[in-house]
Design an enzyme around this catalytic site. Structure first.
Site, PDB file in Angstrom:
ATOM      1  N   CYS A   1       0.795  -1.142   0.011  1.00 56.66           N
ATOM      2  CA  CYS A   1       0.190   0.016   0.029  1.00 56.66           C
ATOM      3  C   CYS A   1       1.015   1.145   0.024  1.00 56.66           C
ATOM      4  CB  CYS A   1      -0.940   0.042   1.097  1.00 56.66           C
ATOM      5  SG  CYS A   1      -1.433   1.557   1.567  1.00 56.66           S
TER       6      CYS A   1
ATOM      7  N   GLU B   1      10.800   2.031 -22.010  1.00 59.58           N
ATOM      8  CA  GLU B   1      10.873   0.526 -22.417  1.00 59.58           C
ATOM      9  C   GLU B   1      10.185   0.311 -23.777  1.00 59.58           C
ATOM     10  OE1 GLU B   1       9.507  -1.601 -19.155  1.00 59.58           O
ATOM     11  OE2 GLU B   1      10.592  -0.667 -17.808  1.00 59.58           O
TER      12      GLU B   1
ATOM     13  N   HIS C   1      10.578 -13.233 -22.150  1.00 57.49           N
ATOM     14  CA  HIS C   1      10.552 -12.119 -22.915  1.00 57.49           C
ATOM     15  C   HIS C   1      11.840 -11.623 -23.795  1.00 57.49           C
ATOM     16  CE1 HIS C   1       9.836  -7.694 -23.058  1.00 57.49           C
ATOM     17  NE2 HIS C   1       9.049  -7.721 -22.518  1.00 57.49           N
TER      18      HIS C   1
ATOM     19  N   CYS D   1      -5.891   3.644   3.721  1.00 57.71           N
ATOM     20  CA  CYS D   1      -6.240   4.585   2.484  1.00 57.71           C
ATOM     21  C   CYS D   1      -7.771   4.838   3.008  1.00 57.71           C
ATOM     22  CB  CYS D   1      -6.384   3.520   1.462  1.00 57.71           C
ATOM     23  SG  CYS D   1      -4.719   3.255   0.729  1.00 57.71           S
TER      24      CYS D   1
ATOM     25  N   CYS E   1      -5.925   1.007  -3.766  1.00 59.43           N
ATOM     26  CA  CYS E   1      -5.846   0.260  -2.688  1.00 59.43           C
ATOM     27  C   CYS E   1      -7.137   0.552  -1.937  1.00 59.43           C
ATOM     28  CB  CYS E   1      -4.596   0.596  -1.961  1.00 59.43           C
ATOM     29  SG  CYS E   1      -4.426  -0.740  -0.649  1.00 59.43           S
TER      30      CYS E   1
ATOM     31  N   CYS F   1      -7.381  -0.356   1.677  1.00 61.02           N
ATOM     32  CA  CYS F   1      -7.205  -0.975   2.969  1.00 61.02           C
ATOM     33  C   CYS F   1      -7.530   0.051   4.093  1.00 61.02           C
ATOM     34  CB  CYS F   1      -5.524  -1.273   3.223  1.00 61.02           C
ATOM     35  SG  CYS F   1      -4.474   0.288   3.258  1.00 61.02           S
TER      36      CYS F   1
ATOM     37  N   GLU G   1       6.706   1.759 -13.349  1.00 58.12           N
ATOM     38  CA  GLU G   1       5.360   1.513 -13.657  1.00 58.12           C
ATOM     39  C   GLU G   1       4.279   1.598 -12.622  1.00 58.12           C
ATOM     40  OE1 GLU G   1       5.083  -1.707 -16.519  1.00 58.12           O
ATOM     41  OE2 GLU G   1       5.917  -0.377 -17.833  1.00 58.12           O
TER      42      GLU G   1
ATOM     43  N   GLU H   1       9.318 -13.690 -16.447  1.00 55.70           N
ATOM     44  CA  GLU H   1       9.520 -12.979 -17.737  1.00 55.70           C
ATOM     45  C   GLU H   1      10.724 -13.598 -18.511  1.00 55.70           C
ATOM     46  OE1 GLU H   1       7.486  -8.819 -17.285  1.00 55.70           O
ATOM     47  OE2 GLU H   1       9.470  -8.917 -16.437  1.00 55.70           O
TER      48      GLU H   1
HETATM   49  C1  GAL Z   1       7.085  -3.426 -18.208  1.00 61.68           C
HETATM   50  C2  GAL Z   1       8.080  -3.326 -16.895  1.00 61.68           C
HETATM   51  C3  GAL Z   1       9.173  -4.205 -16.844  1.00 61.68           C
HETATM   52  C4  GAL Z   1       8.861  -5.530 -17.503  1.00 61.68           C
HETATM   53  C5  GAL Z   1       8.276  -5.131 -19.030  1.00 61.68           C
HETATM   54  C6  GAL Z   1       8.025  -6.529 -19.937  1.00 61.68           C
HETATM   55  O1  GAL Z   1       5.867  -3.085 -17.799  1.00 61.68           O
HETATM   56  O2  GAL Z   1       8.297  -2.077 -16.475  1.00 61.68           O
HETATM   57  O3  GAL Z   1       9.794  -4.302 -15.770  1.00 61.68           O
HETATM   58  O4  GAL Z   1       8.169  -6.163 -16.720  1.00 61.68           O
HETATM   59  O5  GAL Z   1       7.127  -4.662 -18.752  1.00 61.68           O
HETATM   60  O6  GAL Z   1       7.517  -6.095 -20.880  1.00 61.68           O
HETATM   61 ZN    ZN Z   2      -3.842   1.062   1.243  1.00 64.19          ZN
END
Ligand code: GAL
Ligand code: ZN
Length: 648
Positions: A111, A297, A349, A159, A154, A156, A146, A346
């Site tokens: 949280c 990213e 990926h 909050c 949240c 809780c 992100e 991941e």
């Molecule tokens: C993003 C995130 C990364 C990784 C990536 C995979 O949303 O910031 O850490 O998870 O996606 O696509």
């Molecule tokens: Zn909370």
């Protein structure tokens, strides 16, 4: 920040034997990576037990990278708090609207409003800022990672406490809240703020006023959490600060980036969905006006996790994706990730090198795109983007309204992407701007899908119209009050109806009802929750085939000051509908003498930029089919699949 255009990779040296770094650096240089981003998930390594810091490892890596010409974006690690922070303390963890607490694990399980978590975050950020700010090669900071991507609000107890305080500040008295939320309905009437619930599960939907307000509250709180970190970093460091979000995250980006130095975002569309990426560029360029945004990213070839993997990019697509980013105002373009994960969700990926340390299927494309950037860098750094004459309002608050009330399953972002694609296909240069943006230079403003038009935004738009602008409003814009209720003086914002010279007579959804609208010489089925207008001073531009709507219009135009307001009460759908929209935009653009476009075959992007010699164009083939077209005296221009040309 030096004006170096950045090609980045997300780097996790903490996950690999230290001996790998030499190989990483050699391959990074070969791939054209000049910057890495690191640290965002390494809290447990950085502070293995409370107050014991171990940042030497990261500083050594940074120095080594710097010695080899590679700079660093350093992140704060608050997305992944270590287990010592929550062990035996479930009350510190995130609780969803289903009342279920998260477990330690994955990311964002905390949280963000928990005071202990806040305190520990301040401490770790302070320790990092103090140490890392002195190191060579630090070019920027990223706060967290992100925020609110995996979780939204949240619910809780903590909050709830802060929510009620927030409500008190917003409404002043419980009487006022009761009035605006209409709490007599279903006996919700509250006699004090302490009784107002959080949106935990109820047998049927919560009051939309409560839900939308809770979303706004949560977005303000997470921005406040970020600002706390920003303030600490600024005590030690002059390097610019950003956060990497994504349009789908549960933030109000216009607010969230207010105290940041530059905007950056993450997006992972496959090559078939390039128009969505272009829309992101047009959004993020306008979030911190005048400052280059970064793609923090994107996948070098494909994204993916243990649940599945979307499509692989077409060969050389990165070349188009990257050159379009820089042409449309990027200062950096980052890949997630450098070295394929050896463990964790991941593993599948796409990465630039594999877990066994060799080039992946994306490597050559990364290299090619980097090579293109090198060629165009001098032109990019000596020129700037051109302010678009066509602007489209883009609002995360609108999205919050649709999350509460989807009105026929509307996903705000899907709808905006669909509309954006039509605008893109007209070929005109465009900006997507927050609700309250400066409209300088704008001639045609589109404000679709904005359920609540705030008074200040309305005022701004009306003064833009008075000065000669054309404002296309709708569908759905202005149909809800700030508290997510209906107006009672009129269907849409009363001042809007007045200025637009219309009175809404009926509201309903014509979808699948054989109701079609005719305008600009085309007929198309009408769709979504709509307003049908009687005109007072406006002239009807679009009428329907339904006898009940015989005297009404779904599209109107009204002179206002030196400009005009066009009300789009309903959405023309299907291929004909898209054509109608494009015709409408083309009509007004021609009338307003908007000329920011090149006549290109579909699938190609033209980006105007200006330097000391005037305007020039980046023309980029986005669909991989290549193209050839006639242009001025230079005659025929040919572009390779995913290639680009610069046209004076
Ligand atoms: C993003 C995130 C990364 C990784 C990536 C995979 O949303 O910031 O850490 O998870 O996606 O696509
Ligand atoms: Zn909370």
């Amino acid at each position: 920040m030096k004006d170096i255009l950045r090609v980045l990779a997300a780097y996790y040296p903490e996950l690999w034997p230290a001996g790998n770094i030499g190989d990483d650096i050699r391959l990074m240089r070969d791939a054209g990576i000049n910057t890495v981003r690191m640290g965002e998930f390494a809290w447990a390594d950085m502070e293995p037990s409370p107050g014991v810091f171990n940042l030497d490892f990261f500083s050594e890596v940074m120095v080594k990278l710097h010695d080899n010409g590679i700079d660093t974006v350093f992140c704060t690690p608050s997305a992944t708090p270590p287990v010592w922070l929550s062990h035996n303390h479930p009350e510190r963890l995130f609780m969803g609207t289903d009342g279920i607490r998260m477990m330690h694990g994955a990311r964002q399980h905390f949280c963000n409003n928990n005071p202990f978590f806040r305190k520990r975050s301040r401490i770790v950020v302070g320790a990092i800022a103090k140490k890392i700010s002195k190191l060579p090669g630090l070019v920027a900071w990223q706060i967290d990672n992100e925020m609110k991507s995996h979780v939204s609000e949240c619910c809780c107890e903590e909050c709830g406490r802060q929510w009620r305080q927030w409500l008190k500040n917003r409404y002043g008295s419980i009487k006022e809240l009761n009035k605006l939320w209409g709490t007599s309905l279903w006996s919700q009437k509250y006699s004090s703020f302490s009784q107002v619930p959080v949106p935990l599960k109820t047998p049927f939907a919560h009051n939309p006023s409560l839900q939308t307000n809770y979303r706004i509250f949560s977005r303000e709180k997470i921005a406040e959490f970020q600002d706390e970190q920003v303030e600490i970093i600024r005590k030690y460091s002059k390097a610019p600060i950003t956060h990497n979000s994504n349009v789908r995250h549960y933030l109000n980006h216009a607010e969230h980036y207010r105290n940041l130095d530059f905007a950056s975002f993450d997006a992972y569309y496959d090559s078939d969905n390039y128009s969505k990426m272009l829309m992101d560029y047009d959004i993020w360029r306008n979030l911190k006006n005048g400052r280059k945004f970064w793609v923090m990213e994107t996948g070098p070839s494909h994204s993916g996790c243990i649940f599945g993997y979307p499509k692989l990019h077409k060969k050389s697509y990165l070349n188009a994706e990257l050159t379009a980013a820089f042409a449309l105002g990027a200062g950096g373009f980052g890949y997630w990730l450098w070295r394929q994960q050896r463990t964790g969700p991941e593993m599948p990926h796409g990465a630039i090198i594999s877990s066994w340390g060799e080039p992946t299927i994306g490597f050559d494309d990364v290299k090619q795109a980097g090579g293109s950037l090198e060629k165009i860098a001098p032109l990019l750094t000596s020129s700037e983007n051109v302010n678009a004459e066509i602007k489209i309002t883009y609002s995360d608050i609108a999205r919050a309204f649709f999350l509460t009330e989807p009105l026929e399953g509307i996903d705000y972002i899907d709808k905006m992407q669909e509309l954006y694609k039509s605008v893109l296909e007209t070929g005109f240069h465009r900006d997507l701007v927050p609700e309250n943006a400066d409209l300088k230079g704008c001639r045609l403003l589109l404000t679709p899908y904005l359920p609540h038009i705030a008074d200040e935004s309305l005022e701004k738009a009306l003064s833009f119209v008075k000065d000669g602008g054309t404002w296309i409003v709708g569908p759905l814009s202005g149909c809800r009050t700030a508290d997510h209720a209906l107006y009672t003086e009129s269907a849409l914002h009363p001042e809007l109806e007045k200025a637009a010279g219309v009175k809404t007579v009926f509201t309903f959804s014509p979808t699948n009802n054989d109701i079609s609208g005719t305008a600009f010489g085309l007929a198309a089925p009408l769709s979504i929750w709509s307003s049908f207008f009687r005109t007072t001073t406006a002239k009807p531009l679009g009428t329907t085939n339904d006898s009940r709507l015989a005297d009404l219009a779904f599209l109107t135009e009204n002179k206002y000051g030196r400009g005009r307001i066009v009300m789009l009460g309903s959405m023309p759908s299907g291929d004909q509908g898209k054509l109608m929209l494009k015709k409408m935009i083309g009509h007004y653009a021609a009338d307003l003498r908007i000329s920011q476009k090149l006549d290109l075959p579909q699938g190609n992007l033209a980006v105007p930029r200006k330097n000391k010699d005037g305007i020039f164009w980046f023309v980029i083939n986005m669909d991989g089919k290549g193209c050839s077209f006639k242009y001025g005296k230079s005659g025929h221009v040919k572009i390779e699949p995913y290639g680009f040309r610069i046209i004076k």
